[in-house]
Design a protein around this motif. Structure first.
Motif, PDB file in Angstrom:
ATOM      1  N   GLY A  10       0.847  -1.310  -0.003  1.00 25.73           N
ATOM      2  CA  GLY A  10      -0.045  -0.083  -0.035  1.00 25.73           C
ATOM      3  C   GLY A  10       0.931   1.136  -0.096  1.00 25.73           C
ATOM      4  N   ASN A  11       0.242   2.403   0.684  1.00 26.10           N
ATOM      5  CA  ASN A  11       0.982   3.778   0.724  1.00 26.10           C
ATOM      6  C   ASN A  11       2.506   3.541   1.286  1.00 26.10           C
ATOM      7  OD1 ASN A  11      -1.169   4.915  -0.279  1.00 26.10           O
ATOM      8  ND2 ASN A  11      -2.034   5.098   1.911  1.00 26.10           N
ATOM      9  N   MET A  12       2.403   2.588   2.242  1.00 27.99           N
ATOM     10  CA  MET A  12       3.946   2.651   2.906  1.00 27.99           C
ATOM     11  C   MET A  12       4.805   1.263   2.200  1.00 27.99           C
ATOM     12  SD  MET A  12       4.040   4.723   5.351  1.00 27.99           S
ATOM     13  CE  MET A  12       5.223   4.272   6.406  1.00 27.99           C
ATOM     14  N   ASP A  31       0.265  -8.299  -3.215  1.00 33.60           N
ATOM     15  CA  ASP A  31      -0.894  -7.563  -2.638  1.00 33.60           C
ATOM     16  C   ASP A  31      -2.145  -8.187  -3.195  1.00 33.60           C
ATOM     17  OD1 ASP A  31      -1.112  -4.521  -0.994  1.00 33.60           O
ATOM     18  OD2 ASP A  31      -2.881  -5.307  -2.094  1.00 33.60           O
ATOM     19  N   MET A  64       3.685  -5.426   5.467  1.00 35.19           N
ATOM     20  CA  MET A  64       3.084  -4.103   5.907  1.00 35.19           C
ATOM     21  C   MET A  64       1.637  -4.093   5.637  1.00 35.19           C
ATOM     22  SD  MET A  64       4.687  -1.572   7.142  1.00 35.19           S
ATOM     23  CE  MET A  64       4.614   0.073   7.090  1.00 35.19           C
ATOM     24  N   LEU A  65       0.942  -4.642   6.720  1.00 38.97           N
ATOM     25  CA  LEU A  65      -0.474  -4.896   6.220  1.00 38.97           C
ATOM     26  C   LEU A  65      -1.314  -3.801   7.422  1.00 38.97           C
ATOM     27  CD1 LEU A  65       0.102  -8.510   6.482  1.00 38.97           C
ATOM     28  CD2 LEU A  65      -0.759  -7.231   4.708  1.00 38.97           C
ATOM     29  N   PRO A  66      -2.498  -3.737   7.081  1.00 36.19           N
ATOM     30  CA  PRO A  66      -3.388  -2.725   7.714  1.00 36.19           C
ATOM     31  C   PRO A  66      -3.543  -2.732   9.375  1.00 36.19           C
ATOM     32  CG  PRO A  66      -4.510  -3.131   5.820  1.00 36.19           C
ATOM     33  CD  PRO A  66      -3.309  -4.163   5.946  1.00 36.19           C
ATOM     34  N   THR A  96       1.340  -1.547  11.990  1.00 37.07           N
ATOM     35  CA  THR A  96       1.046  -1.286  13.202  1.00 37.07           C
ATOM     36  C   THR A  96       0.136  -2.039  13.708  1.00 37.07           C
ATOM     37  OG1 THR A  96       1.817   1.023  12.709  1.00 37.07           O
ATOM     38  CG2 THR A  96       0.585   0.613  14.530  1.00 37.07           C
ATOM     39  N   LYS A 246      -7.033   4.707  14.723  1.00 43.57           N
ATOM     40  CA  LYS A 246      -6.480   3.328  14.897  1.00 43.57           C
ATOM     41  C   LYS A 246      -5.419   3.358  15.956  1.00 43.57           C
ATOM     42  CE  LYS A 246      -3.772   0.017  12.838  1.00 43.57           C
ATOM     43  NZ  LYS A 246      -2.636   0.060  11.682  1.00 43.57           N
TER      44      LYS A 246
HETATM   45  P1  NAD Z   1      -2.651   0.685   3.218  1.00 42.33           P
HETATM   46  O1  NAD Z   1      -3.993   0.584   3.311  1.00 42.33           O
HETATM   47  O2  NAD Z   1      -2.318   1.737   2.110  1.00 42.33           O
HETATM   48  O3  NAD Z   1      -1.849  -0.622   2.738  1.00 42.33           O
HETATM   49  C1  NAD Z   1      -1.897  -1.873   3.009  1.00 42.33           C
HETATM   50  C2  NAD Z   1      -1.843  -2.935   2.068  1.00 42.33           C
HETATM   51  O4  NAD Z   1      -2.286  -4.170   2.572  1.00 42.33           O
HETATM   52  C3  NAD Z   1      -3.128  -2.411   0.922  1.00 42.33           C
HETATM   53  O5  NAD Z   1      -2.552  -2.323  -0.319  1.00 42.33           O
HETATM   54  C4  NAD Z   1      -4.076  -3.970   1.213  1.00 42.33           C
HETATM   55  O6  NAD Z   1      -4.582  -4.204  -0.051  1.00 42.33           O
HETATM   56  C5  NAD Z   1      -2.955  -4.949   1.525  1.00 42.33           C
HETATM   57  N1  NAD Z   1      -3.516  -6.106   2.270  1.00 42.33           N
HETATM   58  C6  NAD Z   1      -4.364  -6.171   3.025  1.00 42.33           C
HETATM   59  N2  NAD Z   1      -4.770  -7.546   3.327  1.00 42.33           N
HETATM   60  C7  NAD Z   1      -3.804  -8.147   2.664  1.00 42.33           C
HETATM   61  C8  NAD Z   1      -3.649  -9.641   2.399  1.00 42.33           C
HETATM   62  N3  NAD Z   1      -4.090 -10.593   3.170  1.00 42.33           N
HETATM   63  N4  NAD Z   1      -2.525  -9.943   1.521  1.00 42.33           N
HETATM   64  C9  NAD Z   1      -1.784  -9.162   1.234  1.00 42.33           C
HETATM   65  N5  NAD Z   1      -1.981  -7.721   1.021  1.00 42.33           N
HETATM   66  C10 NAD Z   1      -2.910  -7.273   2.048  1.00 42.33           C
HETATM   67  O7  NAD Z   1      -1.834   1.183   4.543  1.00 42.33           O
HETATM   68  P2  NAD Z   1      -0.701   1.799   4.739  1.00 42.33           P
HETATM   69  O8  NAD Z   1      -0.605   3.276   4.737  1.00 42.33           O
HETATM   70  O9  NAD Z   1       0.280   1.308   3.675  1.00 42.33           O
HETATM   71  O10 NAD Z   1      -0.136   1.124   6.090  1.00 42.33           O
HETATM   72  C11 NAD Z   1       0.414  -0.042   6.396  1.00 42.33           C
HETATM   73  C12 NAD Z   1       0.687   0.041   7.912  1.00 42.33           C
HETATM   74  O11 NAD Z   1       1.524   0.733   8.305  1.00 42.33           O
HETATM   75  C13 NAD Z   1      -0.529   0.080   8.909  1.00 42.33           C
HETATM   76  O12 NAD Z   1      -0.592  -0.843   9.894  1.00 42.33           O
HETATM   77  C14 NAD Z   1      -0.432   1.701   9.195  1.00 42.33           C
HETATM   78  O13 NAD Z   1      -0.933   1.980  10.732  1.00 42.33           O
HETATM   79  C15 NAD Z   1       1.119   1.619   9.373  1.00 42.33           C
HETATM   80  N6  NAD Z   1       1.591   3.049   9.131  1.00 42.33           N
HETATM   81  C16 NAD Z   1       1.278   3.722   8.370  1.00 42.33           C
HETATM   82  C17 NAD Z   1       1.596   5.131   8.075  1.00 42.33           C
HETATM   83  C18 NAD Z   1       1.391   6.277   7.136  1.00 42.33           C
HETATM   84  O14 NAD Z   1       1.657   7.405   7.098  1.00 42.33           O
HETATM   85  N7  NAD Z   1       0.510   5.818   5.954  1.00 42.33           N
HETATM   86  C19 NAD Z   1       2.797   5.632   8.900  1.00 42.33           C
HETATM   87  C20 NAD Z   1       3.101   4.668  10.080  1.00 42.33           C
HETATM   88  C21 NAD Z   1       2.780   3.436  10.206  1.00 42.33           C
END
Ligand code: NAD
Length: 295
Positions: A10-12, A31, A64-66, A96, A246
């Protein structure tokens, strides 16, 4: 260089994969969203058809999952990553998630002869793109020592916080403090507005006085004093209200499980929840200033 399976693009995760590839690692990426896999392939990774196939044959698997339920599903339930990898594989969960799930997963890994650390990050999407994330890690000394060089290709500050779950503990404590500080800075500026005190003057004074903190000096929740802060772009995220909520809920779960006393953390959770429920969940978390100012 290592063979790395990466799950969650995802975004990260997307930019983290790009940095691993740049550093010369061989990455197989998966993903559940096909476009996310396609972007990883564009960045130089190999696309995988499932989590299990990304992990099979890897020396290191990074996720790097939700949230905790997704990590449990990938490692133990649906993809069964812990059952398809070879003994000795290092598992790194950078999502996280709640401390309890992190500890359970590491215990399950160790039962199978695998090393695993929890390694949540701070630094946001900008930090993931620039390769300057902060990693907070929990696990054994040997697992951390193996993980550190690969984490260093995605981050700048790599901390070993303690035993299994300590990385997640550090992350929830940090974000609990940050949420409270963002609300406190918002309250100061809201009061200044009512008292007819110029915002820039308050910033100039408070940023060199005893209320100085990151929420004020790097991420000021009112437009003006800090040009790079989201307040100057109508609170476009950044780090969203939904993500802060969250993390605050994870903190409150940890509070309930541990018996800690965090009265302001509870109130911060209620304020962010009400603000999210009013349709603001996609705004940057510093937009909480609007709720404080509007009452
Ligand atoms: P996101 O929702 O953009 O990405 C998560 C990805 O996981 C998605 O692309 C989703 O399709 C994928 N996914 C879900 N279930 C799956 C599975 N079973 N198999 C494969 N892929 C799967 O979230 P994000 O922003 O990338 O954040 C990821 C983690 O990092 C979260 O726990 C978030 O709290 C943490 N985080 C995010 C940020 C931020 O600024 N975005 C900062 C610090 C920490």
């Amino acid at each position: 260089m290592s063979k790395i399976g990466f799950i969650g693009l995802g975004n990260m995760g997307g930019p983290m994969v790009a940095n691993l590839v740049k550093a010369g690692h061989e990455v197989r990426a998966f993903d559940i969203v096909a476009d996310a896999v396609a972007r990883a392939v564009d960045a130089g990774a190999q696309g995988a058809e499932s989590g299990a196939s990304a992990a099979g044959g890897a020396e290191i698997v990074i996720t790097m999952l939700p949230a905790g339920k997704h990590a449990r599903s990938v490692f133990l339930e649906d993809d069964k990553v812990m059952d398809v990898v070879e003994e000795g594989t290092l598992l790194i969960d950078s999502s996280t998630i709640d401390v309890t799930t992190a500890r359970d997963l590491i215990a399950e890994a160790e039962k199978r002869g695998l090393e695993m650390i929890d390694a949540p990050v701070s630094g946001g999407v900008g930090g993931a793109e620039a390769g300057t994330l902060t990693f907070m890690c929990g696990g054994t000394d040997t697992a951390f020592a193996r993980a550190e060089p690969v984490l260093a290709t995605m981050g700048k500050n790599i901390f070993h916080a303690g035993a299994a779950g300590a990385g997640q503990a550090a992350k929830v404590c940090n974000n609990l403090m940050l949420a409270i500080q963002m609300i406190s800075v918002s309250e100061g500026f809201a009061l200044a507005d009512k008292l007819g005190l110029d915002r820039q003057k308050l910033f100039d004074i408070a940023s060199t006085a005893t209320s100085q903190c990151w929420a004020m000096t790097s991420y000021c929740p009112v437009p003006g004093p800090v040009p790079a802060s989201p307040a100057n772009r109508d609170y476009a995220a950044g780090f969203t209200v939904a993500m802060m909520l969250k993390d605050l809920k994870l903190a409150q779960e940890a509070v309930a499980a541990s018996g800690a006393n965090t009265p302001l953390g509870a109130q911060a959770t209620d304020l962010y929840e009400a603000f999210a429920d009013a349709g603001n969940d996609g705004l940057d978390f510093s937009a909480i200033f609007r709720k404080i100012a509007d009452g």
